[in-house]
Write an enzyme that holds these catalytic residues in place. Sequence first.
Site, PDB file in Angstrom:
ATOM      1  CE  LYS A   1      13.526  35.985 -12.472  1.00 29.29           C
ATOM      2  NZ  LYS A   1      12.237  36.371 -11.856  1.00 29.29           N
TER       3      LYS A   1
ATOM      4  NE  ARG B   1      13.391  32.265  -6.033  1.00 26.77           N
ATOM      5  CZ  ARG B   1      13.553  31.753  -7.255  1.00 26.77           C
ATOM      6  NH1 ARG B   1      13.848  32.562  -8.280  1.00 26.77           N
ATOM      7  NH2 ARG B   1      13.403  30.450  -7.467  1.00 26.77           N
TER       8      ARG B   1
END
Length: 269
Positions: free
Chosen positions: A214, A248
């Site tokens: 991210k 995740r």
Amino acid sequence: MFIGDREFDTENNCYIVGILNVAPDSFFDGGKWNSFDGAMYHAENMIKGGVDIIDVGGESTRPGYTPITAHEETDRAVPIVEGLRRRFDAPVSIDTYKSEVAAEAIRAGASLVNDIWGLKRDSNMARAISEARVACCLSHNRENTDYADFMRDMLADLRQSAEIASKAGIENDKIILDPGIGFAKPYRMNLEAINKLDMVGELGYPVLLGVSRKSFIGLMLGLPVTERLEGSLAAAVIGVARGCSFVRTHDVRETKRAVSMAKSIIRGY
């Protein structure tokens, strides 16, 4: 907790949720696995790498994404869910905030709904999950990012999502909470949320952490998305140390190894 017919010991273990994006504009792997055969190939590699759950997403939720209709999202994601359930044993999750997509994916075999809006975007989502008696992962997200006290407000938002689930009849042992790293949070708040992840766990539900590649990692290290693996692993390990039960990730094999090593250190064996 059970996800599908598989039991997950969330008190003692940390499980790997592998990301299978079938949207052409996903921020890291957009367009790589859009075909049915490509998606099955990637899923098989994730299973070889030790994945525990495969999370299928038909709509990109990267910053600045273009929303698509429920019909288009269903057309992308549901055949993949169906194919995964026919070919593999791993439980399948559907990454959507639209109840219509969730319902079709559940009919195709999904046993977990991963809602980035924590049941707050679609008023029918909680009922769809409850009626199907599947598990759900509820992420922190909000329109208004003007926090009075970030951690207090984030925890209150997550508590509200859990209450929506409970009122709809979703059992407590079918609820997972996610701090929503990258959603409605500037850079430093993402760091704080990871470092204080144990506070999310104190709400009484298993915690999922999604940090894979991210933008906050890119901002910290000054790296493009293709070079954020090490930063993702470091953040995941901190999450394990703070008690998360699920991580995740795009990078299943590497994350599985890092998480397994971190859990061994914490356990002492």
